[in-house]
Design a protein around this motif. Structure first.
Motif, short mmCIF file in Angstrom:
data_model
loop_
_atom_site.label_atom_id
_atom_site.label_comp_id
_atom_site.label_asym_id
_atom_site.label_seq_id
_atom_site.Cartn_x
_atom_site.Cartn_y
_atom_site.Cartn_z
N ALA A 107 0.83 -1.21 0.00
CA ALA A 107 0.00 0.00 0.00
C ALA A 107 0.86 1.25 0.00
CB ALA A 107 -0.92 0.00 1.23
N GLY A 108 0.46 2.23 -0.80
CA GLY A 108 1.13 3.53 -0.78
C GLY A 108 0.90 4.20 0.56
N ASN A 109 1.88 4.96 1.04
CA ASN A 109 1.76 5.53 2.39
C ASN A 109 0.94 6.82 2.44
OD1 ASN A 109 3.56 7.12 1.06
ND2 ASN A 109 5.22 6.94 2.54
N LYS A 110 0.51 7.35 1.30
CA LYS A 110 -0.32 8.57 1.32
C LYS A 110 -1.79 8.15 1.26
CE LYS A 110 3.19 11.58 0.67
NZ LYS A 110 4.25 10.61 1.01
N LEU A 111 -2.34 7.86 2.44
CA LEU A 111 -3.72 7.38 2.51
C LEU A 111 -4.48 8.14 3.58
CD1 LEU A 111 -3.60 3.46 2.53
CD2 LEU A 111 -3.72 4.97 0.55
N TYR A 112 -5.80 8.09 3.45
CA TYR A 112 -6.73 8.53 4.50
C TYR A 112 -6.29 7.89 5.83
CZ TYR A 112 -11.31 8.46 6.88
OH TYR A 112 -12.34 8.59 7.76
N GLY A 113 -6.25 8.70 6.92
CA GLY A 113 -5.78 8.20 8.21
C GLY A 113 -6.53 6.97 8.69
N GLY A 114 -7.83 6.93 8.45
CA GLY A 114 -8.63 5.78 8.85
C GLY A 114 -8.22 4.51 8.12
N SER A 115 -7.78 4.64 6.87
CA SER A 115 -7.33 3.46 6.13
C SER A 115 -6.01 2.95 6.69
CB SER A 115 -7.17 3.79 4.64
OG SER A 115 -8.41 4.19 4.11
N ILE A 116 -5.14 3.88 7.09
CA ILE A 116 -3.87 3.48 7.70
C ILE A 116 -4.14 2.70 8.98
CG2 ILE A 116 -1.71 4.32 8.72
CD1 ILE A 116 -1.78 6.62 6.69
N ASN A 117 -5.08 3.20 9.79
CA ASN A 117 -5.45 2.49 11.01
C ASN A 117 -6.05 1.12 10.71
OD1 ASN A 117 -4.76 4.10 13.18
ND2 ASN A 117 -6.60 5.35 13.00
N GLN A 118 -7.00 1.08 9.79
CA GLN A 118 -7.67 -0.18 9.45
C GLN A 118 -6.63 -1.22 9.04
OE1 GLN A 118 -9.73 -0.42 5.62
NE2 GLN A 118 -11.47 -1.46 6.58
N ILE A 379 -10.01 21.12 9.15
CA ILE A 379 -9.52 20.27 10.23
C ILE A 379 -8.00 20.41 10.36
CG2 ILE A 379 -9.10 18.14 8.91
CD1 ILE A 379 -10.60 16.73 11.37
N HIS A 380 -7.51 20.17 11.55
CA HIS A 380 -6.08 20.16 11.84
C HIS A 380 -5.74 18.70 12.12
CE1 HIS A 380 -2.70 21.05 14.88
NE2 HIS A 380 -2.23 21.30 13.68
N PRO A 381 -5.28 17.95 11.10
CA PRO A 381 -5.14 16.49 11.23
C PRO A 381 -4.28 16.05 12.42
CG PRO A 381 -4.92 17.13 8.93
CD PRO A 381 -4.96 18.40 9.72
N ALA A 382 -3.20 16.80 12.73
CA ALA A 382 -2.29 16.34 13.78
C ALA A 382 -2.99 16.24 15.14
CB ALA A 382 -1.08 17.28 13.87
N SER A 383 -4.01 17.09 15.36
CA SER A 383 -4.70 17.04 16.67
C SER A 383 -5.98 16.21 16.61
CB SER A 383 -5.00 18.47 17.15
OG SER A 383 -5.83 19.14 16.22
N THR A 384 -6.32 15.66 15.43
CA THR A 384 -7.60 14.95 15.30
C THR A 384 -7.44 13.61 14.55
OG1 THR A 384 -8.08 16.28 13.33
CG2 THR A 384 -9.04 17.03 15.43
N THR A 385 -7.70 13.62 13.22
CA THR A 385 -7.75 12.37 12.46
C THR A 385 -6.47 11.55 12.50
OG1 THR A 385 -7.12 13.64 10.50
CG2 THR A 385 -9.46 13.10 10.75
N HIS A 386 -5.34 12.21 12.58
CA HIS A 386 -4.06 11.51 12.51
C HIS A 386 -3.36 11.43 13.86
CE1 HIS A 386 -4.87 11.88 8.27
NE2 HIS A 386 -3.77 11.24 7.94
N ARG A 387 -4.10 11.75 14.97
CA ARG A 387 -3.41 11.83 16.25
C ARG A 387 -2.90 10.48 16.76
NH1 ARG A 387 -6.09 15.07 20.22
NH2 ARG A 387 -4.42 14.34 21.55
N THR A 395 3.98 12.69 9.46
CA THR A 395 4.67 13.44 8.42
C THR A 395 4.64 12.67 7.10
OG1 THR A 395 5.99 14.45 10.14
CG2 THR A 395 6.82 14.67 7.89
N ALA A 396 4.85 11.34 7.17
CA ALA A 396 4.82 10.52 5.95
C ALA A 396 3.44 10.59 5.29
CB ALA A 396 5.18 9.08 6.26
N ALA A 397 2.39 10.69 6.10
CA ALA A 397 1.02 10.72 5.55
C ALA A 397 0.59 12.14 5.18
CB ALA A 397 0.04 10.11 6.55
N GLY A 398 1.52 13.11 5.31
CA GLY A 398 1.18 14.49 4.95
C GLY A 398 0.36 15.19 6.01
N ALA A 399 0.53 14.79 7.27
CA ALA A 399 -0.26 15.36 8.35
C ALA A 399 0.63 15.83 9.50
CB ALA A 399 -1.27 14.33 8.86
N GLY A 400 1.69 16.55 9.15
CA GLY A 400 2.62 17.09 10.15
C GLY A 400 1.92 18.14 11.03
N PRO A 401 2.64 18.65 12.09
CA PRO A 401 2.02 19.52 13.11
C PRO A 401 1.41 20.82 12.58
CG PRO A 401 4.42 19.39 13.40
CD PRO A 401 4.04 18.34 12.40
N ASP A 402 1.96 21.37 11.49
CA ASP A 402 1.47 22.67 10.99
C ASP A 402 0.39 22.53 9.92
OD1 ASP A 402 3.21 21.48 9.14
OD2 ASP A 402 3.81 23.42 8.31
#
Ligand SMILES: *Cc1c(COP(=O)(O)O)cnc(C)c1O
Length: 427
Positions: A107-118, A379-387, A395-402
């Motif tokens: 799987a490519g590493n640029k995915l929806y956070g929920g898919s990475i979890n699943q 949304i701010h992914p670092a504090s929510t979907t990708h926390r 960072t690999a998923a494009g959801a760094g702190p900023d």
């Protein structure tokens, strides 16, 4: 009627639907029923034996859902489709039909956070391994494939990074190694990108997002491209070996180029059970009728918002493939020339705290975890979907702190920009 092939907008309104045969109702009714009466005992036997198509029980088929399935198959250029309860359910059923314990997917590493979890967590308990690779480097997929690899999984337009994946390059690797390419086309929708035309074998969607389009119903779909030979390698026994519960029927032999959609329905959906409700199928069908108009407006407004943010002094960077100069602009021009979609990410100066401040100060934008609504979302992914992810995975998923993600809605773009302007001034 002439033998003209209908265009995309015509299919979005008409494919799969005709006036209701018993009442004349023009819009596909909501067949809100659990079960369907058999004509007689022979009819029942042929339905249960897969010798005839028809309805038994809404977990497996339903007429409202069937209209949705036919419409999405037409829009994606597939042979058949299966609608299910959510995008995640679609992914689960796809891999359930392909993998056995000990098998893996690349799987490519640029995915929806929920898919990475699943994939990292729940798939493990099925004995399925996921080998992550760099989504932007097609060769890295070839390097990860081994003798137990049964599929490649990518997103066409990746969430949340604004990355356009080189589908044709990855499809060539999949074809060469005799494994199917599965593409999540949620962010692009078939209006912007049709992965099967670029070599994908299976397409999945979260219908919850742009297909439904109004933020009111969950759904998912699997589209069978009809392109993959499930019998060649012997590695897909659910399709290529006799099924005891269907008197020894071999699904690939019987159903040919739509056998994968059948397998997901009569094995996966039957046994795992994530059926979509007829009400949700109806709402999503209605949403799809305006998909072309909405996706064009989403894309045009998102480009204007991206241009505004690029010129703003509190913004460090903007990632939107529809923007000239973006590293993925040429891939966007190739795979989705009508537009770059609604979703963009940007980096706000000041990192994590600035991102939190921004989402706290918007007024028109809704601060929530969704995309593909008529409303503008932030949304701010670092504090929510990708926390849940590690900093490295973030960072690999494009959801760094900023990183802040927008799903640009269908309001007047001047109002969307004005809201971002006032919220940025409060950062
Ligand atoms: C939302 C989403 C999913 C999951 O879909 P659900 O309908 O929420 O289960 C999968 N992939 C992408 C790209 C998504 O945006």
């Amino acid at each position: 009627m002439t033998d003209r092939i209908p265009g995309f907008s015509t299919l979005a309104i008409h494919a799969g639907a005709q006036p209701d045969p018993s009442t004349g109702a023009r819009v596909t009714p909501i067949y809100q029923t659990t079960a369907f009466v058999f004509d007689d005992v022979d009819h029942a036997a042929s339905l249960f034996g897969l010798q005839a198509f028809g309805n038994i029980y809404t977990r497996i088929t339903n007429p409202t859902t069937a209209a949705l399935e036919e419409r999405v198959a037409a829009l994606e250029g597939g042979t058949a489709a299966l609608a299910v309860a959510s995008g995640h359910a679609a992914q689960l059923l796809v891999f359930h039909a392909m993998l056995r314990p000990g098998d893996n997917i690349v799987a490519g590493n640029k995915l929806y956070g929920g898919s990475i979890n699943q994939m990292n967590h729940s798939f493990k308990s099925f004995g399925w391994e996921v080998k992550w690779t760099e989504a932007t480097d097609p060769q890295s997929f070839a390097d990860k494939i081994d003798e137990n690899t049964r599929a490649i999984f990518i997103e066409s337009l990746a969430n949340p990074g604004g990355v356009v994946t080189d589908i044709e390059a990855i499809a060539a690797i999949a074809r060469d190694r005799g494994i199917p390419l599965v593409v999540d086309n949620t962010l692009a929708s078939p209006y912007l990108c049709r992965p099967i035309e670029h070599g994908a074998d299976i397409v999945v969607h979260s219908l919850t997002k742009f297909m439904g389009g109004h933020g009111n119903s969950m759904g998912g779909v699997i589209v069978d491209g009809g392109t993959f030979d499930w019998s060649a390698s012997g590695n897909y026994p659910m399709l290529s070996e006799p099924r005891p519960e269907y008197s020894g029927m071999v699904l690939h032999e019987t159903f040919g180029n739509f056998a994968f959609a059948i397998a997901c329905r009569v094995l996966g959906l039957r046994d795992l059970g994530p059926a979509i409700s007829p009400m949700n199928s109806f709402l999503i069908l209605t949403g799809i009728e305006t998909l072309p108009l909405r996706m064009q407006r989403h894309s045009d407004s998102a480009r204007k918002v991206a241009e505004f943010l690029s010129g703003h002094d509190k913004v460090e960077w903007v990632s939107y493939a529809g923007l000239k100069g973006d590293p993925y602009h040429s891939l966007q021009q190739k795979y989705m020339p009508k537009g770059g979609g609604a979703v963009l990410t940007f980096g706000v100066k000041g990192g994590y705290d600035a991102g939190v401040a921004l989402v706290s100060n918007v007024e028109l934008h809704s601060h929530l975890a969704n995309i593909g609504d008529t409303r503008s979302l932030i949304i701010h992914p670092a504090s929510t979907t990708h926390r849940q992810l590690t900093d490295e995975q973030k960072t690999a998923a494009g959801a760094g702190p900023d990183v802040v993600r927008l799903s640009v809605g269908l309001e007047d773009v001047e109002d969307i920009i004005a809201d971002l302007e006032q919220a940025l001034s409060a950062v």
